[in-house]
Design a protein around this motif. Sequence first.
Motif, PDB file in Angstrom:
ATOM      1  N   THR A 287       0.768  -1.487  -0.072  1.00 15.79           N
ATOM      2  CA  THR A 287      -0.086   0.162   0.155  1.00 15.79           C
ATOM      3  C   THR A 287       0.821   1.294   0.097  1.00 15.79           C
ATOM      4  OG1 THR A 287      -2.052  -1.178   1.350  1.00 15.79           O
ATOM      5  CG2 THR A 287      -1.575   1.326   1.256  1.00 15.79           C
ATOM      6  N   ILE A 288       0.318   2.312  -0.928  1.00 16.19           N
ATOM      7  CA  ILE A 288       1.234   3.402  -0.888  1.00 16.19           C
ATOM      8  C   ILE A 288       0.217   4.570  -0.506  1.00 16.19           C
ATOM      9  CG2 ILE A 288       2.355   5.122  -2.491  1.00 16.19           C
ATOM     10  CD1 ILE A 288       3.591   3.196  -4.096  1.00 16.19           C
ATOM     11  N   SER A 289       0.543   5.294   0.499  1.00 12.56           N
ATOM     12  CA  SER A 289      -0.362   6.376   1.023  1.00 12.56           C
ATOM     13  C   SER A 289       0.235   7.987   0.983  1.00 12.56           C
ATOM     14  CB  SER A 289      -0.626   5.995   2.466  1.00 12.56           C
ATOM     15  OG  SER A 289      -1.110   4.654   2.816  1.00 12.56           O
ATOM     16  N   LEU A 290      -0.458   8.691   0.320  1.00 16.45           N
ATOM     17  CA  LEU A 290      -0.012  10.053  -0.040  1.00 16.45           C
ATOM     18  C   LEU A 290      -0.631  11.060   1.177  1.00 16.45           C
ATOM     19  CD1 LEU A 290      -0.669  10.179  -3.704  1.00 16.45           C
ATOM     20  CD2 LEU A 290       1.308   9.228  -2.400  1.00 16.45           C
ATOM     21  N   ASP A 291       0.195  11.722   1.660  1.00 11.02           N
ATOM     22  CA  ASP A 291       0.070  12.896   2.652  1.00 11.02           C
ATOM     23  C   ASP A 291       0.283  14.236   1.854  1.00 11.02           C
ATOM     24  OD1 ASP A 291      -0.233  14.912   4.531  1.00 11.02           O
ATOM     25  OD2 ASP A 291       1.172  13.917   5.879  1.00 11.02           O
ATOM     26  N   MET A 293      -0.511  17.096   2.629  1.00 11.74           N
ATOM     27  CA  MET A 293      -0.277  18.194   3.547  1.00 11.74           C
ATOM     28  C   MET A 293       0.571  17.930   4.647  1.00 11.74           C
ATOM     29  SD  MET A 293      -1.962  21.003   2.610  1.00 11.74           S
ATOM     30  CE  MET A 293      -3.331  21.514   1.826  1.00 11.74           C
ATOM     31  N   PRO A 294       2.031  17.456   4.291  1.00 15.65           N
ATOM     32  CA  PRO A 294       2.914  16.891   5.410  1.00 15.65           C
ATOM     33  C   PRO A 294       3.359  17.928   6.365  1.00 15.65           C
ATOM     34  CG  PRO A 294       4.059  17.086   3.085  1.00 15.65           C
ATOM     35  CD  PRO A 294       2.654  17.304   2.935  1.00 15.65           C
ATOM     36  N   LEU A 295       3.215  19.341   5.973  1.00 17.93           N
ATOM     37  CA  LEU A 295       3.785  20.205   6.806  1.00 17.93           C
ATOM     38  C   LEU A 295       2.697  20.556   8.030  1.00 17.93           C
ATOM     39  CD1 LEU A 295       5.756  22.632   4.273  1.00 17.93           C
ATOM     40  CD2 LEU A 295       6.632  20.719   5.881  1.00 17.93           C
ATOM     41  N   MET A 296       1.432  19.965   7.760  1.00 16.88           N
ATOM     42  CA  MET A 296       0.434  20.404   8.688  1.00 16.88           C
ATOM     43  C   MET A 296       0.121  19.109   9.489  1.00 16.88           C
ATOM     44  SD  MET A 296      -2.261  22.836   6.629  1.00 16.88           S
ATOM     45  CE  MET A 296      -1.932  24.348   5.786  1.00 16.88           C
ATOM     46  N   ASP A 297      -0.092  19.328  10.891  1.00 20.22           N
ATOM     47  CA  ASP A 297      -0.677  17.935  11.390  1.00 20.22           C
ATOM     48  C   ASP A 297      -2.160  17.894  11.308  1.00 20.22           C
ATOM     49  OD1 ASP A 297      -1.669  19.846  13.349  1.00 20.22           O
ATOM     50  OD2 ASP A 297      -0.036  19.526  14.732  1.00 20.22           O
ATOM     51  N   TYR A 298      -2.817  16.866  12.023  1.00 23.51           N
ATOM     52  CA  TYR A 298      -4.281  16.835  11.685  1.00 23.51           C
ATOM     53  C   TYR A 298      -4.999  17.996  12.401  1.00 23.51           C
ATOM     54  CZ  TYR A 298      -3.889  11.924  10.250  1.00 23.51           C
ATOM     55  OH  TYR A 298      -3.511  10.908   9.545  1.00 23.51           O
ATOM     56  N   GLY A 299      -4.674  18.385  13.439  1.00 23.87           N
ATOM     57  CA  GLY A 299      -5.248  19.670  14.113  1.00 23.87           C
ATOM     58  C   GLY A 299      -5.003  20.878  13.201  1.00 23.87           C
ATOM     59  N   VAL A 300      -4.236  21.186  12.766  1.00 27.00           N
ATOM     60  CA  VAL A 300      -3.999  22.471  12.020  1.00 27.00           C
ATOM     61  C   VAL A 300      -4.746  22.361  10.704  1.00 27.00           C
ATOM     62  CG1 VAL A 300      -2.161  23.880  10.795  1.00 27.00           C
ATOM     63  CG2 VAL A 300      -1.606  22.999  13.120  1.00 27.00           C
ATOM     64  N   LEU A 301      -4.575  21.037  10.179  1.00 23.19           N
ATOM     65  CA  LEU A 301      -5.303  20.812   8.876  1.00 23.19           C
ATOM     66  C   LEU A 301      -6.823  20.983   9.194  1.00 23.19           C
ATOM     67  CD1 LEU A 301      -5.505  20.198   6.053  1.00 23.19           C
ATOM     68  CD2 LEU A 301      -5.457  17.984   6.468  1.00 23.19           C
ATOM     69  N   LEU A 354     -13.474  16.019   9.663  1.00 17.84           N
ATOM     70  CA  LEU A 354     -12.531  15.143  10.387  1.00 17.84           C
ATOM     71  C   LEU A 354     -12.154  14.074   9.456  1.00 17.84           C
ATOM     72  CD1 LEU A 354     -13.330  14.939  14.265  1.00 17.84           C
ATOM     73  CD2 LEU A 354     -11.832  16.548  12.977  1.00 17.84           C
ATOM     74  N   ALA A 355     -13.000  13.276   8.974  1.00 15.49           N
ATOM     75  CA  ALA A 355     -12.517  12.316   7.926  1.00 15.49           C
ATOM     76  C   ALA A 355     -11.870  12.693   6.680  1.00 15.49           C
ATOM     77  CB  ALA A 355     -13.844  11.395   7.587  1.00 15.49           C
ATOM     78  N   LEU A 356     -12.629  13.914   6.352  1.00 11.62           N
ATOM     79  CA  LEU A 356     -11.860  14.338   5.252  1.00 11.62           C
ATOM     80  C   LEU A 356     -10.297  14.895   5.329  1.00 11.62           C
ATOM     81  CD1 LEU A 356     -11.875  15.978   2.349  1.00 11.62           C
ATOM     82  CD2 LEU A 356     -12.968  18.129   3.542  1.00 11.62           C
ATOM     83  N   GLY A 357     -10.313  15.624   6.445  1.00 13.36           N
ATOM     84  CA  GLY A 357      -8.959  15.802   6.855  1.00 13.36           C
ATOM     85  C   GLY A 357      -7.956  14.566   7.109  1.00 13.36           C
ATOM     86  N   LYS A 358      -8.371  13.660   7.393  1.00 10.76           N
ATOM     87  CA  LYS A 358      -7.883  12.138   7.529  1.00 10.76           C
ATOM     88  C   LYS A 358      -7.142  11.806   6.154  1.00 10.76           C
ATOM     89  CE  LYS A 358      -9.233  10.605  12.143  1.00 10.76           C
ATOM     90  NZ  LYS A 358     -10.057   9.434  12.754  1.00 10.76           N
ATOM     91  N   LEU A 359      -8.279  11.896   5.020  1.00 16.73           N
ATOM     92  CA  LEU A 359      -8.103  11.647   3.906  1.00 16.73           C
ATOM     93  C   LEU A 359      -7.076  12.246   3.078  1.00 16.73           C
ATOM     94  CD1 LEU A 359      -9.011   9.916   1.167  1.00 16.73           C
ATOM     95  CD2 LEU A 359     -10.449  11.827   0.686  1.00 16.73           C
ATOM     96  N   ILE A 360      -7.034  13.621   3.341  1.00 16.08           N
ATOM     97  CA  ILE A 360      -6.112  14.483   2.714  1.00 16.08           C
ATOM     98  C   ILE A 360      -4.387  13.991   3.221  1.00 16.08           C
ATOM     99  CG2 ILE A 360      -5.221  16.785   2.788  1.00 16.08           C
ATOM    100  CD1 ILE A 360      -8.048  17.898   2.680  1.00 16.08           C
ATOM    101  N   LYS A 361      -4.587  13.698   4.467  1.00 15.64           N
ATOM    102  CA  LYS A 361      -3.403  13.328   5.121  1.00 15.64           C
ATOM    103  C   LYS A 361      -2.983  11.563   4.719  1.00 15.64           C
ATOM    104  CE  LYS A 361      -1.333  15.220   8.034  1.00 15.64           C
ATOM    105  NZ  LYS A 361       0.068  15.678   7.950  1.00 15.64           N
ATOM    106  N   ASN A 362      -3.875  10.926   4.424  1.00 14.00           N
ATOM    107  CA  ASN A 362      -3.553   9.604   4.023  1.00 14.00           C
ATOM    108  C   ASN A 362      -4.358   9.138   3.063  1.00 14.00           C
ATOM    109  OD1 ASN A 362      -3.022   6.890   4.257  1.00 14.00           O
ATOM    110  ND2 ASN A 362      -4.164   6.538   6.073  1.00 14.00           N
TER     111      ASN A 362
END
Length: 438
Positions: A287-291, A293-301, A354-362
């Motif tokens: 599995t390959i996962s793309l983040d 927004m790597p410079l933002m953590d979940y809270g900031v995103l 919140l699920a949208l944020g998790k998707l953007i990060k993964n």
Amino acid sequence: MEEYSNGKKKNYRLIINMNKNKKKIWDVAVIGGGPAGMMAAGRAAELGASVILLEKNNSLGKKLLISGGGRCNLTNAEFNVRKFLSKFKESDKFLFSAFSQWDAKNTIDFFNAKDMQTKVEDENRVFPVSDSAKSVWSVLVKYMRKGGVTISYNSPVSGFIKYENKIKYLKLENGDEIHASSFILATGGSSRPETGSTGDGCIWLHKIGHNIIDTNPALVPIVIKDPWIKRLQGVSLKNVKITVSQNDKKELSKEGKILFTHFGLSGPAILNLSKDVGELLKYGVVTISLDLMPLMDYGVLDIKIQEMFVKNINKKFTNSLDGLFPDALTSIIVWLSNIDKDKFCHSISRAERLALGKLIKNIPMQAVKLLGVKKAIITSGGVDLKEVDFKNMRSRLFKNLYIVGDMLNIDKPSGGYSLQLCWTTGYIAGNASAKKDD
């Protein structure tokens, strides 16, 4: 006897054996007209050696001319030798002697001194200002011309003839013999075989006793199973974190530039992970996962997403992420989020946000395979490094044979490192082979 005409085909053959009793003996014979071979030939000739370069194609540097998408990433502007060599992983201990003689700074100075200006782009990648690999090619051709290198096109080699610990002569496929005091092998690996890189040199070396580590595609795009990937063809992103997992366990990760293609993923960061992905695929699903927004953590995103929803409170979700990503990628994110695209932002729930944020990060996807040797930029594998003296690039088995460039069993990352290996090893071999007492 050298022939050049703006890179146009010069289809002639040198007749070496017209008089069987009076063979010409060259100081140096170079096999392979790629970057390492041209550099080696030019340097040996510059020192006064009589040099013949044997090229199986009807023109020089076919792979060089398509490198970097035709722009030619000729080196990397990392001038600390130890930091530069750290990119070669466990091979660095072999390379220090060679790179202490000729490094990236020497390469840039070499091309600049020959009226080819360079520029530095992302991740210290160095390109000609012209954005054309032809500029690099032209410098090398003029370098050889100035030294009087003789080029023999359409001259495929069939192998070496040895005697004890020396190469006696080369045999061409047409039966001709090439005799020389020294031989430099620069035929490359087996990537992009349409350019002439078909792995022949490793076969010849194996036949005369060298240990060859199996060659495999390296720096190669990755095929992705998920069908939506095709809708992103041509989209590139500069700062993405890629995480590779198997059996729910993180195996490796890297940040950098990626490119979506009709079959999957490419770009520098993907290419540099490809060999490891290929190894993992032997053992199961990868599995390959793309983040994104790597410079933002979940809270900031999450705060950023909230701000966008407030700003677009009366807009539909499908129109609320404008400017955050390229349009094609935005539509994929909307689709993968499972949020109704026509839902107004003020109606999106906290759980959905919140699920949208998790998707953007993964954003997960399944790797299927590497694209294959025909699309590989380089191959891994080659001559066992223990069998080469890196002070002069000479074979430890044959005292008049020099081995350079992609012939060596060195994993070369994307970013100008592969070509720098060619410049360094080619220059040093040219230097050493031209010395009469070497």
